[in-house]
Design a protein around this motif. Structure first.
Motif, mmCIF file in Angstrom:
data_model
loop_
_atom_site.group_PDB
_atom_site.id
_atom_site.type_symbol
_atom_site.label_atom_id
_atom_site.label_comp_id
_atom_site.label_asym_id
_atom_site.label_seq_id
_atom_site.Cartn_x
_atom_site.Cartn_y
_atom_site.Cartn_z
ATOM 1 N N ASP A 1 0.829 -1.207 0.000
ATOM 2 C CA ASP A 1 0.000 0.000 0.000
ATOM 3 C C ASP A 1 0.863 1.257 0.000
ATOM 4 O O ASP A 1 0.529 2.253 -0.667
ATOM 5 N N TYR A 2 1.967 1.215 0.759
ATOM 6 C CA TYR A 2 2.853 2.381 0.770
ATOM 7 C C TYR A 2 3.459 2.603 -0.610
ATOM 8 O O TYR A 2 3.524 3.745 -1.095
ATOM 9 N N ALA A 3 3.909 1.509 -1.227
ATOM 10 C CA ALA A 3 4.496 1.628 -2.569
ATOM 11 C C ALA A 3 3.463 2.136 -3.573
ATOM 12 O O ALA A 3 3.769 2.973 -4.441
ATOM 13 N N LEU B 1 -0.311 -10.512 -6.511
ATOM 14 C CA LEU B 1 0.926 -9.783 -6.230
ATOM 15 C C LEU B 1 1.403 -10.039 -4.811
ATOM 16 O O LEU B 1 2.605 -10.251 -4.556
ATOM 17 N N LEU B 2 0.446 -10.034 -3.859
ATOM 18 C CA LEU B 2 0.816 -10.314 -2.463
ATOM 19 C C LEU B 2 1.342 -11.736 -2.303
ATOM 20 O O LEU B 2 2.309 -11.987 -1.561
ATOM 21 N N LEU C 1 -5.257 -2.167 -7.755
ATOM 22 C CA LEU C 1 -4.379 -2.910 -6.844
ATOM 23 C C LEU C 1 -4.541 -2.473 -5.390
ATOM 24 O O LEU C 1 -4.197 -3.220 -4.470
ATOM 25 N N SER C 2 -5.064 -1.273 -5.180
ATOM 26 C CA SER C 2 -5.235 -0.775 -3.814
ATOM 27 C C SER C 2 -6.488 -1.324 -3.153
ATOM 28 O O SER C 2 -6.640 -1.238 -1.930
ATOM 29 N N ARG C 3 -7.431 -1.871 -3.966
ATOM 30 C CA ARG C 3 -8.686 -2.383 -3.401
ATOM 31 C C ARG C 3 -8.480 -3.766 -2.809
ATOM 32 O O ARG C 3 -7.918 -4.653 -3.463
ATOM 33 N N SER C 4 -8.911 -3.944 -1.561
ATOM 34 C CA SER C 4 -8.815 -5.245 -0.908
ATOM 35 C C SER C 4 -9.694 -6.259 -1.626
ATOM 36 O O SER C 4 -10.844 -5.968 -1.982
ATOM 37 N N GLY C 5 -9.159 -7.438 -1.839
ATOM 38 C CA GLY C 5 -9.901 -8.489 -2.513
ATOM 39 C C GLY C 5 -9.705 -8.519 -3.997
ATOM 40 O O GLY C 5 -10.178 -9.452 -4.670
ATOM 41 N N SER D 1 -5.437 4.004 -12.942
ATOM 42 C CA SER D 1 -6.520 3.021 -12.852
ATOM 43 C C SER D 1 -5.994 1.693 -12.331
ATOM 44 O O SER D 1 -6.619 1.042 -11.478
ATOM 45 N N GLY D 2 -4.791 1.291 -12.812
ATOM 46 C CA GLY D 2 -4.196 0.049 -12.339
ATOM 47 C C GLY D 2 -3.824 0.117 -10.878
ATOM 48 O O GLY D 2 -4.039 -0.846 -10.112
#
Length: 414
Positions: free
Chosen positions: A179-181, A257-258, A246-250, A241-242
């Motif tokens: 999330d920080y990145a 990625l995780l 990627l920031s949305r949980s689920g 947009s990407g």
């Protein structure tokens, strides 16, 4: 010595009394006194001989079994050493005596009494200030670096890495890092200059693209239609947009990625070669002169802060010293088990140290005795115990006088 003169006077008195009775006319009282003085004279001489024989030859005559202390100086030294080691400094005796002192309680009361005086507090702070000012920090840095490198070398990195990995999973550090990145990426992508940069790069690469046929014609047409600003804006929108997805949980891509991040961390935590290389890299960095300079700068900064605090405390009369000491003593008193264990360790250390080294005191004692000549040894012993021994002569003369009176009276009754 005063007692020696008293003892001599008692002997002279008995002798003078005996001689005087020899010239007096016969009379029961004279006979009684004569018997008393005679016995007192004999007792006084006998005890004078006995006391003198301890230290020297009576009248300088080498009579057997006289000058006993000089003849037995080795025995005396060995006896003193034996008493010192086996009775005065044995483990039970030392432990018993030290327990009576209650070392930590005594130390606490002593420190409290000392810090009550302003002059003592200020003096202690001033001494600490001087020592801290003169402390050669530059010469300490190599030892600190050596200690850090040695500590790093002793660390088993694999268990540490596994523990860090487990903690990271529990605390979800991987998600936070992602999330920080993403946040930093969003900030960077949103900048106008970033759009211009991305548009310029895209425009250049499209022009460099070597594609033939209809595809080449389409690419060239698209490149001619889109300028750098449009390309930059379009790429920015795509990237934002990407990042948002990627920031949305689920999000499926986010989970993939995780999962990849976790797999790479797991692989890293189990790769001993990589871990050892990392450890060696850290050790090399710690030993580097730049790191030594950094450590010295930090130490100098810390010293400056401490000196400033000490100056301020001196101006206040060292009041915080009293507060700190009282707080520490209260904490120690509250931790009875801790203080008992600490006192027991101190007692054990002192007892073990004395037991291991009390023979040195014995050797020192014997060496000092051996260095003294006969005259010095006799003088020392007479100074220590001679006064009490001289009273034996006085008591001998008086007891002899009384016994002489008794014996003379018994003769009359017979």
């Amino acid at each position: 010595m005063r007692t020696r003169y008293i003892a001599g006077l008692s002997l002279v008195a008995m002798g003078a009394g005996f001689v005087t009775t020899l010239f007096l006319p016969d009379h029961p009282v004279v006979d009684l006194l004569k018997g008393g003085f005679e016995a007192g004279l004999v007792g006084g001489f006998a005890d004078w001989f006995a006391v003198t024989a301890l230290f020297r030859h009576p009248l300088g005559i080498p009579i057997p079994h006289t000058s006993l202390l000089l003849k037995s100086r080795d025995k005396i030294a060995n006896s003193l050493i034996s008493a010192l080691e086996n009775e005065l400094l044995n483990k039970a005796s030392i432990t018993s005596r030290l327990k009576q002192f209650q070392l930590l309680k005594l130390a606490g009361s002593t420190v409290t009494r000392i810090v009550r005086k302003r002059s003592n507090r200020v003096g202690a702070i001033r001494l600490l200030h001087t020592l801290l000012t003169k402390l050669p920090l530059g010469s300490l840095v190599p030892y600190l670096q050596s200690g850090i490198v040695s500590m790093i070398g002793r660390i088993d990195v694999k268990p540490l890495a596994e523990k860090l990995l487990h903690t990271a999973a529990e605390e979800r550090w991987d998600e936070r890092a992602l999330d920080y990145a993403l946040d930093q990426g969003r900030i960077w992508v949103s900048r106008p200059e970033t759009g211009q940069l991305l548009g310029s790069i895209a425009q250049q690469k499209m022009q460099e693209a070597k594609v033939g046929g209809i595809m080449g014609f389409a690419v060239q047409a698209f490149a001619g239609f889109m300028n750098e600003d449009k390309l930059g804006t379009m790429i920015q929108q795509l990237l934002l947009s990407g990042i948002q997805d990627l920031s949305r949980s689920g999000n499926m891509n986010r989970e993939k990625l995780l999962a990849e991040i976790r797999n790479q961390l797991q692989r890293f935590a189990t790769d001993e070669e990589t871990l050892n290389k990392g450890k060696q890299w850290i050790a090399d960095k710690a030993a580097h002169p730049d790191s030594g300079k950094f450590i010295e700068e930090r130490l100098e900064s810390l010293r400056t802060s401490l000196l400033s605090a000490l100056d301020k405390e001196m101006d206040n009369g060292g009041r915080k010293v009293v507060t700190v000491v009282r707080y520490a003593i209260r904490k120690l008193q509250a931790e009875k088990e801790l203080t008992d264990n600490a006192e027991q360790k101190i007692l054990s250390f002192i007892v073990d140290f004395v037991e291991a080294n009390h023979y040195r005191l014995g050797l020192l004692l014997k060496d000092n005795i051996d260095q003294m000549n006969d005259k010095e040894l006799v003088r020392m012993l007479e100074e220590k115990v001679g006064s009490d021994l001289q009273w034996i002569r006085v008591n001998g003369a008086l007891c002899g006088f009384i016994i002489g009176l008794i014996l003379t009276s018994i003769q009359w009754l017979g």
